[in-house]
Design a protein around this motif. Structure first.
Motif, PDB file in Angstrom:
ATOM      1  N   ASP A 228       0.710  -5.670  -6.305  1.00 27.87           N
ATOM      2  CA  ASP A 228       1.306  -5.555  -7.643  1.00 27.87           C
ATOM      3  C   ASP A 228       0.350  -5.939  -8.764  1.00 27.87           C
ATOM      4  OD1 ASP A 228       3.800  -4.699  -6.643  1.00 27.87           O
ATOM      5  OD2 ASP A 228       4.285  -6.756  -6.093  1.00 27.87           O
ATOM      6  N   GLU A 229      -0.756  -6.617  -8.430  1.00 24.63           N
ATOM      7  CA  GLU A 229      -1.721  -7.001  -9.458  1.00 24.63           C
ATOM      8  C   GLU A 229      -2.860  -5.998  -9.579  1.00 24.63           C
ATOM      9  OE1 GLU A 229      -1.472  -9.529 -11.606  1.00 24.63           O
ATOM     10  OE2 GLU A 229       0.533  -9.840 -10.756  1.00 24.63           O
ATOM     11  N   ASP A 230      -2.922  -5.040  -8.651  1.00 25.78           N
ATOM     12  CA  ASP A 230      -4.005  -4.059  -8.667  1.00 25.78           C
ATOM     13  C   ASP A 230      -3.672  -2.968  -9.685  1.00 25.78           C
ATOM     14  OD1 ASP A 230      -5.910  -2.052  -8.128  1.00 25.78           O
ATOM     15  OD2 ASP A 230      -6.115  -2.751  -6.057  1.00 25.78           O
ATOM     16  N   LEU A 231      -4.416  -2.936 -10.774  1.00 27.07           N
ATOM     17  CA  LEU A 231      -4.134  -2.009 -11.869  1.00 27.07           C
ATOM     18  C   LEU A 231      -4.436  -0.560 -11.510  1.00 27.07           C
ATOM     19  CD1 LEU A 231      -5.528  -4.124 -14.849  1.00 27.07           C
ATOM     20  CD2 LEU A 231      -3.166  -3.914 -14.057  1.00 27.07           C
ATOM     21  N   CYS A 232      -5.060  -0.355 -10.343  1.00 27.83           N
ATOM     22  CA  CYS A 232      -5.419   1.007  -9.943  1.00 27.83           C
ATOM     23  C   CYS A 232      -4.192   1.811  -9.516  1.00 27.83           C
ATOM     24  CB  CYS A 232      -6.421   0.942  -8.795  1.00 27.83           C
ATOM     25  SG  CYS A 232      -7.228   2.514  -8.433  1.00 27.83           S
ATOM     26  N   PHE A 233      -3.091   1.127  -9.171  1.00 24.90           N
ATOM     27  CA  PHE A 233      -1.931   1.820  -8.612  1.00 24.90           C
ATOM     28  C   PHE A 233      -0.801   1.915  -9.633  1.00 24.90           C
ATOM     29  CE2 PHE A 233      -3.648  -0.677  -4.894  1.00 24.90           C
ATOM     30  CZ  PHE A 233      -4.418   0.360  -4.416  1.00 24.90           C
ATOM     31  N   ASP A 234      -0.107   3.058  -9.610  1.00 26.11           N
ATOM     32  CA  ASP A 234       1.131   3.157 -10.378  1.00 26.11           C
ATOM     33  C   ASP A 234       2.285   2.681  -9.499  1.00 26.11           C
ATOM     34  OD1 ASP A 234       1.589   5.186  -8.545  1.00 26.11           O
ATOM     35  OD2 ASP A 234       1.283   6.816  -9.980  1.00 26.11           O
ATOM     36  N   ASP A 235       3.501   2.745 -10.020  1.00 25.81           N
ATOM     37  CA  ASP A 235       4.645   2.214  -9.270  1.00 25.81           C
ATOM     38  C   ASP A 235       4.860   2.954  -7.954  1.00 25.81           C
ATOM     39  OD1 ASP A 235       5.098   0.320 -11.137  1.00 25.81           O
ATOM     40  OD2 ASP A 235       6.890   1.229 -12.013  1.00 25.81           O
ATOM     41  N   ASP A 236       4.690   4.276  -7.977  1.00 19.60           N
ATOM     42  CA  ASP A 236       4.874   5.041  -6.736  1.00 19.60           C
ATOM     43  C   ASP A 236       3.832   4.632  -5.687  1.00 19.60           C
ATOM     44  OD1 ASP A 236       7.000   6.370  -7.784  1.00 19.60           O
ATOM     45  OD2 ASP A 236       5.885   8.194  -8.298  1.00 19.60           O
ATOM     46  N   GLY A 237       2.578   4.456  -6.140  1.00 17.56           N
ATOM     47  CA  GLY A 237       1.526   4.040  -5.213  1.00 17.56           C
ATOM     48  C   GLY A 237       1.796   2.654  -4.655  1.00 17.56           C
ATOM     49  N   ARG A 238       2.239   1.736  -5.517  1.00 14.59           N
ATOM     50  CA  ARG A 238       2.569   0.387  -5.044  1.00 14.59           C
ATOM     51  C   ARG A 238       3.703   0.427  -4.026  1.00 14.59           C
ATOM     52  NH1 ARG A 238       1.879  -0.696 -10.681  1.00 14.59           N
ATOM     53  NH2 ARG A 238      -0.066  -1.857 -11.038  1.00 14.59           N
ATOM     54  N   ALA A 239       4.695   1.262  -4.271  1.00 11.68           N
ATOM     55  CA  ALA A 239       5.840   1.357  -3.355  1.00 11.68           C
ATOM     56  C   ALA A 239       5.395   1.830  -1.973  1.00 11.68           C
ATOM     57  CB  ALA A 239       6.888   2.304  -3.924  1.00 11.68           C
ATOM     58  N   VAL A 240       4.536   2.843  -1.958  1.00  9.36           N
ATOM     59  CA  VAL A 240       4.053   3.372  -0.677  1.00  9.36           C
ATOM     60  C   VAL A 240       3.242   2.320   0.069  1.00  9.36           C
ATOM     61  CG1 VAL A 240       2.534   5.075   0.388  1.00  9.36           C
ATOM     62  CG2 VAL A 240       4.104   5.777  -1.418  1.00  9.36           C
ATOM     63  N   LEU A 241       2.423   1.565  -0.672  1.00  3.83           N
ATOM     64  CA  LEU A 241       1.633   0.510  -0.030  1.00  3.83           C
ATOM     65  C   LEU A 241       2.528  -0.600   0.508  1.00  3.83           C
ATOM     66  CD1 LEU A 241      -1.542   0.157  -2.281  1.00  3.83           C
ATOM     67  CD2 LEU A 241      -1.439   0.848   0.110  1.00  3.83           C
ATOM     68  N   HIS A 242       3.533  -0.996  -0.275  1.00  8.14           N
ATOM     69  CA  HIS A 242       4.471  -2.024   0.208  1.00  8.14           C
ATOM     70  C   HIS A 242       5.185  -1.542   1.479  1.00  8.14           C
ATOM     71  CE1 HIS A 242       4.252  -5.274  -2.638  1.00  8.14           C
ATOM     72  NE2 HIS A 242       4.429  -4.470  -3.683  1.00  8.14           N
ATOM     73  N   LEU A 243       5.588  -0.276   1.499  1.00  9.83           N
ATOM     74  CA  LEU A 243       6.249   0.276   2.687  1.00  9.83           C
ATOM     75  C   LEU A 243       5.303   0.237   3.893  1.00  9.83           C
ATOM     76  CD1 LEU A 243       8.256   1.890   4.381  1.00  9.83           C
ATOM     77  CD2 LEU A 243       7.471   3.968   3.220  1.00  9.83           C
ATOM     78  N   THR A 244       4.057   0.648   3.682  1.00 12.14           N
ATOM     79  CA  THR A 244       3.092   0.660   4.793  1.00 12.14           C
ATOM     80  C   THR A 244       2.842  -0.751   5.308  1.00 12.14           C
ATOM     81  OG1 THR A 244       2.043   2.589   3.777  1.00 12.14           O
ATOM     82  CG2 THR A 244       0.823   1.473   5.516  1.00 12.14           C
ATOM     83  N   LEU A 245       2.711  -1.713   4.383  1.00 12.01           N
ATOM     84  CA  LEU A 245       2.511  -3.107   4.794  1.00 12.01           C
ATOM     85  C   LEU A 245       3.739  -3.648   5.518  1.00 12.01           C
ATOM     86  CD1 LEU A 245       0.659  -4.437   1.616  1.00 12.01           C
ATOM     87  CD2 LEU A 245      -0.302  -4.234   3.913  1.00 12.01           C
ATOM     88  N   ALA A 246       4.923  -3.195   5.127  1.00 15.03           N
ATOM     89  CA  ALA A 246       6.154  -3.602   5.827  1.00 15.03           C
ATOM     90  C   ALA A 246       6.128  -3.112   7.270  1.00 15.03           C
ATOM     91  CB  ALA A 246       7.378  -3.055   5.104  1.00 15.03           C
ATOM     92  N   GLN A 247       5.677  -1.859   7.464  1.00  6.28           N
ATOM     93  CA  GLN A 247       5.595  -1.306   8.822  1.00  6.28           C
ATOM     94  C   GLN A 247       4.566  -2.056   9.658  1.00  6.28           C
ATOM     95  OE1 GLN A 247       4.772   2.686   7.399  1.00  6.28           O
ATOM     96  NE2 GLN A 247       6.769   3.423   8.099  1.00  6.28           N
ATOM     97  N   VAL A 248       3.426  -2.424   9.038  1.00 11.65           N
ATOM     98  CA  VAL A 248       2.400  -3.188   9.755  1.00 11.65           C
ATOM     99  C   VAL A 248       2.941  -4.557  10.142  1.00 11.65           C
ATOM    100  CG1 VAL A 248       0.118  -4.251   9.580  1.00 11.65           C
ATOM    101  CG2 VAL A 248       0.495  -1.972   8.626  1.00 11.65           C
TER     102      VAL A 248
END
Length: 586
Positions: A117-137
């Motif tokens: 959430d602190e990485d300015l490179c990602f928009d909300d959709d990108g952050r959501a996908v990353l959070h989902l992937t980290l949840a699966q990991v």
């Protein structure tokens, strides 16, 4: 060839090198497989970083789909290192996280994006996908709290208009039967085969606790779906799930071993580690304690290093149950410490097995009752309390417990069959009792520990109520317990044999000598035990299992016996062993 190419390129200028690399890269257009990686290196040499990144990423994603995570990781890392555009970064990060997770590098995966959430490179959709992937990991690593937190963050960012595929994947993080069934239905409707396979894997695992046939059906459907859509990792997971069911049903771990070997072969390291932990469970289930110890010693460092907490827990549970069944209370407690109190039912069942090894039946009943009273759903196939508790209740004269087998596993069924036999014998229905014992004998052939324990328990009731073949059962159990140095159980069997009017076999304890003729040849107590088992034509692994030592130690004893007896090979030593045993019998 690579060295030759490097030498040749060193003889031309940088501009000419780039031009030659560009021409070679163009010549590889349309080629597949490893040529994509070669083309990526060439484009990088030609100075076209964007083309190189795309090819590295594409090759990595293809390897990941094929289940070759160890191949995918370095390719996706290269793509990640070459990515500077924020929009492209997310398309590489997601498969890289998945590849790291499948390659047994779960800690690295969870640390790769320290603060989404602190990485300015990602928009909300990108952050959501990353959070989902980290949840699966995190779920794969056995970290449910972290998985739930990541999933909650993804849901907040996605909002109510989230794409169906992401919503379905999120629904699989905190799984219940109902939710997984809904995911399966929607994934089937939307033609999302990978999501459907994930749902079937979870449904198969959940169903295992109540009905192996239902669980089998889930893994069978998963295998068909994975085959149809060319999803090798999902097919591998279905094989492992079905193989574990085989072990529960009959003690046969062949398919489980096949799946583990296949995982290692294709580079699906995390799946291989999880299956290796299941093989430890299978060995304990079968009473193969030497093999279980060796497998656990091989497996535990790997799963600990990989961050696979779920596999660490699986191995720790197996070690705790094995120590309990061997009457090793201190070792049992050390293994339970690693579980951090999260499996109270497992602790209760371990305490019950240890109490039974100490001939403390009331203590075993109390431990099982405490385990059941917790109401915890954190059970384990080696520590299911109900079947053993029903048997002990039947022996104690309790009549308010059912004697049916709900889930199809042989481990539970063996105790319930014994309970049924005890009740039938007490009620004057010897034919029914005999039928239950015959079924028990067929079912428990693979379970080296559970079978003699059950026979010792039921023989006492059979003696009291006048049915069955208690003397025969006690002799079998006494032989096993004596070899396993379970002194309290050995003594109990001998006492019951005398009560049945049978002479108990005279045993030498581990501190006694061996027969004078063999003692004169320098044969030790343990070598004498090995010699006795050689007379039964047992191999090294079987002897190791019976004596609770390693096969390598058996080899040393056999070598020593050959030297001391003067026999020239194992065949001759086998004949010597038979003659020796015949002499003792005479």
């Amino acid at each position: 060839m690579r060295l030759t190419a490097t030498a040749l390129l060193a003889q031309v200028g940088a501009g000419e090198q780039a031009e030659l690399a560009r021409r070679a890269a163009e010549a590889t257009a349309g080629l597949s497989g490893e040529w994509r990686t070669v083309a990526a290196e060439l484009w990088l040499m030609a100075g076209d970083v964007s083309a190189a990144r795309r090819l590295f990423a594409d090759a990595g994603r293809r390897a990941l789909v094929d289940g070759a995570a160890t191949v995918a990781v370095p390719l996706l890392r290269r793509a990640h290192e070459l990515t500077t555009d924020c929009r492209e970064r997310i398309s590489v990060l997601v498969p890289l996280l998945a590849a790291l997770a499948d390659a047994g590098q779960l800690v690295s995966a969870l640390d790769l994006v320290p603060d989404v959430d602190e990485d300015l490179c990602f928009d909300d959709d990108g952050r959501a996908v990353l959070h989902l992937t980290l949840a699966q990991v995190a779920l794969r690593a056995g970290l449910p709290a972290r998985a739930n937190d990541e999933a909650a963050a993804a849901r907040r960012l996605l909002g109510p208009e989230a794409p169906p595929e992401l919503t379905l994947r999120l629904d699989l993080i905190a799984t219940t039967d109902e939710r997984a069934l809904n995911v399966l239905a929607e994934a089937t409707r939307l033609r999302l085969p990978e999501v459907a396979c994930e749902a079937l894997a979870q449904l198969g695992t959940l169903a295992r606790q109540r009905d192996l046939a239902e669980s089998d059906a889930c893994f069978r459907r998963m295998a068909e779906l994975a085959h149809r859509h060319r999803l090798p990792l999902m097919r591998l997971r279905s094989l492992g799930g079905a193989g574990f069911n085989d072990t529960l049903r009959s003690g046969d771990d062949a398919r489980l071993r096949q799946a583990c070997a296949r995982a290692i072969e294709i580079g699906a390291i995390t799946e291989g580690h999880l299956l290796a932990a299941d093989l430890v469970t299978a060995a304990v289930l079968r009473g193969e304690f030497v093999r279980a110890t060796e497998l656990a010693d091989d497996c535990l460092p790997d799963v600990t290093r990989s961050g696979l907490r779920s596999a660490v827990q699986t191995v720790s549970i197996a070690k705790a149950v094995m120590s309990a069944q061997r009457g090793q209370r201190s070792a049992m407690e050390r293994s339970l410490v690693a579980l951090d109190g999260k499996f109270p039912v497992v602790q209760g069942v371990c305490e019950a097995f240890c109490a039974l090894a100490e001939e403390d039946r009331s203590g075993a009943v109390a431990a099982l009752d405490r385990a059941i009273a917790t109401g915890s759903s954190a059970h384990h196939v080696l520590a299911e309390p109900h079947g053993l508790r029903i048997l002990l209740g039947a022996i104690n004269g309790e009549t308010d417990r059912p004697y049916h087998q709900p889930d199809g596993s042989a481990w539970n069924a063996q105790f319930l069959l014994l309970a049924r036999a005890v009740q039938a014998g007490r009620d004057g229905r010897p034919a029914e009792a005999h039928a239950a014992m015959a079924e028990h004998s067929r079912l428990t052939a693979p379970f080296a520990f559970a079978r003699p324990l059950g026979l010792r328990l039921v023989a006492e009731a059979a003696l009291a109520d006048g049915w069955g073949e208690p003397a025969s059962w006690l002799r079998e159990a006494e032989e096993y317990f004596h070899l396993g140095q379970l002194t309290a159980l050995t003594a109990a069997c001998r006492t019951l044999l005398r009560r049945a009017g049978c002479a108990a076999t005279q045993r030498r304890c581990v501190t006694d000598g061996v027969p004078a003729r063999l003692r004169a040849q320098g044969i030790t107590v343990r070598e004498h035990e090995v010699l006795r088992l050689l007379a039964e034509r047992l191999g090294n692994t079987e002897i190791a299992t019976r004596l609770y030592i390693s096969p390598r130690t058996v080899e040393k004893h056999v070598a020593s016996l050959l030297a001391k007896t003067g026999e020239h090979d194992r065949t001759a030593l086998h004949r010597f062993a038979i003659d020796h045993m015949s002499g003792l019998a005479g």
